[in-house]
Design a protein around this motif. Structure first.
Motif, PDB file in Angstrom:
ATOM      1  N   THR A  84       0.877  -1.179   0.016  1.00 18.23           N
ATOM      2  CA  THR A  84       0.057  -0.005   0.101  1.00 18.23           C
ATOM      3  C   THR A  84       0.771   1.419   0.039  1.00 18.23           C
ATOM      4  OG1 THR A  84      -0.156   0.172   2.441  1.00 18.23           O
ATOM      5  CG2 THR A  84      -1.845  -1.034   1.328  1.00 18.23           C
ATOM      6  N   ASP A  85       0.301   2.216  -0.337  1.00 23.23           N
ATOM      7  CA  ASP A  85       1.074   3.755  -0.331  1.00 23.23           C
ATOM      8  C   ASP A  85       0.156   4.294   0.785  1.00 23.23           C
ATOM      9  OD1 ASP A  85      -0.904   5.099  -1.644  1.00 23.23           O
ATOM     10  OD2 ASP A  85      -0.287   4.531  -3.595  1.00 23.23           O
ATOM     11  N   LEU A  86       0.849   5.836   0.699  1.00 21.75           N
ATOM     12  CA  LEU A  86       0.282   6.894   1.607  1.00 21.75           C
ATOM     13  C   LEU A  86      -1.274   6.972   1.859  1.00 21.75           C
ATOM     14  CD1 LEU A  86       0.240   9.487   0.235  1.00 21.75           C
ATOM     15  CD2 LEU A  86       2.550  10.025   0.952  1.00 21.75           C
ATOM     16  N   ARG A  87      -2.015   6.571   0.576  1.00 25.79           N
ATOM     17  CA  ARG A  87      -3.260   6.900   0.699  1.00 25.79           C
ATOM     18  C   ARG A  87      -4.156   5.909   1.556  1.00 25.79           C
ATOM     19  NH1 ARG A  87      -3.831   6.334  -5.978  1.00 25.79           N
ATOM     20  NH2 ARG A  87      -2.161   4.940  -5.453  1.00 25.79           N
ATOM     21  N   LEU A  88      -3.308   4.991   1.903  1.00 21.03           N
ATOM     22  CA  LEU A  88      -3.894   4.235   3.048  1.00 21.03           C
ATOM     23  C   LEU A  88      -4.578   4.845   4.101  1.00 21.03           C
ATOM     24  CD1 LEU A  88      -4.135   1.095   4.146  1.00 21.03           C
ATOM     25  CD2 LEU A  88      -2.005   1.538   5.520  1.00 21.03           C
ATOM     26  N   HIS A 146       7.617   1.496  -3.036  1.00 18.94           N
ATOM     27  CA  HIS A 146       6.185   1.572  -2.666  1.00 18.94           C
ATOM     28  C   HIS A 146       5.939   3.063  -3.236  1.00 18.94           C
ATOM     29  CE1 HIS A 146       6.490  -1.998  -0.446  1.00 18.94           C
ATOM     30  NE2 HIS A 146       5.235  -2.181  -0.580  1.00 18.94           N
ATOM     31  N   GLY A 147       4.576   2.956  -3.812  1.00 17.82           N
ATOM     32  CA  GLY A 147       3.807   4.452  -4.002  1.00 17.82           C
ATOM     33  C   GLY A 147       4.925   5.195  -4.892  1.00 17.82           C
ATOM     34  N   LEU A 148       5.022   6.286  -4.832  1.00 17.00           N
ATOM     35  CA  LEU A 148       5.830   7.466  -5.665  1.00 17.00           C
ATOM     36  C   LEU A 148       7.308   7.365  -5.186  1.00 17.00           C
ATOM     37  CD1 LEU A 148       3.377  10.156  -6.393  1.00 17.00           C
ATOM     38  CD2 LEU A 148       3.647   8.002  -7.712  1.00 17.00           C
ATOM     39  N   ASN A 185      -6.043  -2.982  -6.792  1.00 16.54           N
ATOM     40  CA  ASN A 185      -5.127  -2.276  -7.847  1.00 16.54           C
ATOM     41  C   ASN A 185      -4.069  -1.680  -7.303  1.00 16.54           C
ATOM     42  OD1 ASN A 185      -6.938  -3.337  -9.828  1.00 16.54           O
ATOM     43  ND2 ASN A 185      -8.018  -1.279  -9.833  1.00 16.54           N
ATOM     44  N   MET A 186      -4.164  -1.325  -5.957  1.00 15.56           N
ATOM     45  CA  MET A 186      -2.911  -0.546  -5.239  1.00 15.56           C
ATOM     46  C   MET A 186      -1.915  -1.763  -4.863  1.00 15.56           C
ATOM     47  SD  MET A 186      -2.694   1.587  -2.027  1.00 15.56           S
ATOM     48  CE  MET A 186      -3.467   2.976  -2.485  1.00 15.56           C
ATOM     49  N   LEU A 187      -2.448  -2.764  -4.673  1.00 11.92           N
ATOM     50  CA  LEU A 187      -1.461  -4.010  -4.250  1.00 11.92           C
ATOM     51  C   LEU A 187      -0.908  -4.421  -5.634  1.00 11.92           C
ATOM     52  CD1 LEU A 187      -0.551  -6.512  -2.604  1.00 11.92           C
ATOM     53  CD2 LEU A 187      -2.453  -7.601  -3.384  1.00 11.92           C
TER      54      LEU A 187
END
Ligand SMILES: O=C(O)CC1=CCC(=O)O1
Length: 262
Positions: free
Chosen positions: A32-36, A58-60, A169-171
Motif C-alpha cells: 500500500t501507499d500513503l493513500r492508506l 512503494h507508491g511514488l 489495484n494498489m497492491l
C-alpha cells in the motif's frame, strides 16, 4: 506531494494539517501507499502536523533493488524525519509500518514519544512463508497473491464492495521489487527482545477478521510494552483504517488526548 532526496533513496511524502502543529507520522503496510490513511486524516482533530510517506519500493518513492532490511527501512524514515526536524512525534505504523515504528522507537527516543502498533507484530509470519510469497511473485507477479491477500486484508462484507478493487489495484501495481524487498525485511525481523525494553505510551489496534496479523499477535506484541493499551475493531480485517475509518480515528484521537498530544 513532496520528494525527499536522501541520496541512495528518494521518498515521496506529504504533510497535511497544521505545519506548526504537533507531529503525527503514519507508516503504511506492505503493498500500500500513503493513500492508506486518506479516510482517517480528515477525521483527526486540528493542531496536528500530519506526515505520511511511501516506503522504498512503494507508491511514488524510488525503487532500489532488493534486498531491503528492516534496519534500512527504519533508517529511511529516520532520515526523512530528521530532514523535517520532527521531534516528539506520535508514530502510527500499520503492519510492516508497525515494525518500522518499533525499530525507530528503540533507536530514537527523541523522535518517537508514543507509538500506535496497528495490525502488526514483533515478528510476522515465518521465513518459510515469506520465501513462498517471494517465489510466487517472482514466478507470477503480485497478481498471483492478490486474491489471497484481499482475504487477509478485508472482511467478507468489505470484499463484496466495489471499493475493494481500489486496494486490489494498489497492491497489484506495487513494483515486484518493492514487494519482494519489504518481504525480505519482514522475514528477517524479530523485535521481541528490543520491543520488550521499550517504555513509552503505546496503543495496539487490531481487526477482528485480520488474516495477516491476527488480534492475538497484535495484543501479545502490544503487551510487551508495560502500561500499553489495546483496542479491537470488530468486523474489520488487516486494514481497519480503510474499513472503519471513523472508529480508527476516534481511538487514535482518544490516545492523542491521553498522551497529552492534543
Ligand atoms: O499482506 C499481508 O499478508 C499482510 C501484511 C503483512 C506484513 C504487511 O505489511 O502486510
Amino acid at each position: 506531494m513532496k520528494m525527499a532526496d536522501l541520496g541512495d533513496v528518494q521518498l515521496h511524502y506529504r504533510v497535511d494539517g497544521d505545519p506548526h502543529g504537533v507531529p503525527i507520522v503514519f507508516a503504511n503496510s506492505l503493498g500500500t501507499d500513503l493513500r492508506l490513511w486518506d479516510a482517517v486524516v480528515p477525521l483527526l482533530p486540528p493542531g496536528l502536523r500530519i506526515i505520511r510517506y511511501d516506503k522504498r519500493g512503494h507508491g511514488l518513492s524510488s525503487l532500489p533493488r532488493p534486498p531491503y532490511t528492516m534496519g534500512g527501512l527504519v533508517r529511511d524514515v529516520e532520515r526523512l524525519l530528521d530532514m523535517l526536524e520532527v521531534r516528539d512525534a506520535v508514530f502510527v505504523g500499520l503492519s510492516i509500518g508497525g515494525m518500522i515504528a518499533q525499530g525507530l522507537a528503540v533507536k530514537r527516543f527523541d523522535i518517537v514519544r508514543a507509538m500506535v502498533l496497528s495490525n502488526t507484530g514483533a515478528k510476522i509470519g515465518t521465513p518459510e512463508i515469506w520465501q513462498q510469497r517471494i517465489d510466487a511473485v517472482r514466478e507470477g507477479g503480485i497478481e498471483a497473491l492478490a486474491d489471497a491477500t484481499m482475504e487477509r486484508w478485508f472482511s467478507r462484507d468489505f470484499r463484496a464492495r466495489p471499493e475493494m478493487l481500489l486496494w486490489r489495484n494498489m497492491l497489484t501495481r506495487t513494483p515486484a521489487d518493492g514487494y519482494i524487498g519489504c518481504s525480505q525485511a519482514i522475514s528477517g525481523t524479530d523485535f521481541y527482545t528490543p520491543t520488550s525494553g521499550l517504555r513509552l505510551p503505546t496503543l495496539g489496534i487490531a481487526g477482528s477478521e485480520d488474516g495477516g496479523t491476527p488480534p492475538d499477535l497484535v495484543r501479545e506484541t502490544t503487551e510487551l510494552v508495560p502500561g500499553s493499551k489495546f483496542h479491537l475493531i470488530r468486523r474489520a480485517g488487516h486494514l481497519p483504517c480503510v474499513e472503519k475509518p471513523e472508529e480508527y480515528a476516534q481511538v487514535l484521537t482518544e490516545f492523542l488526548r491521553e498522551v497529552g498530544h492534543i
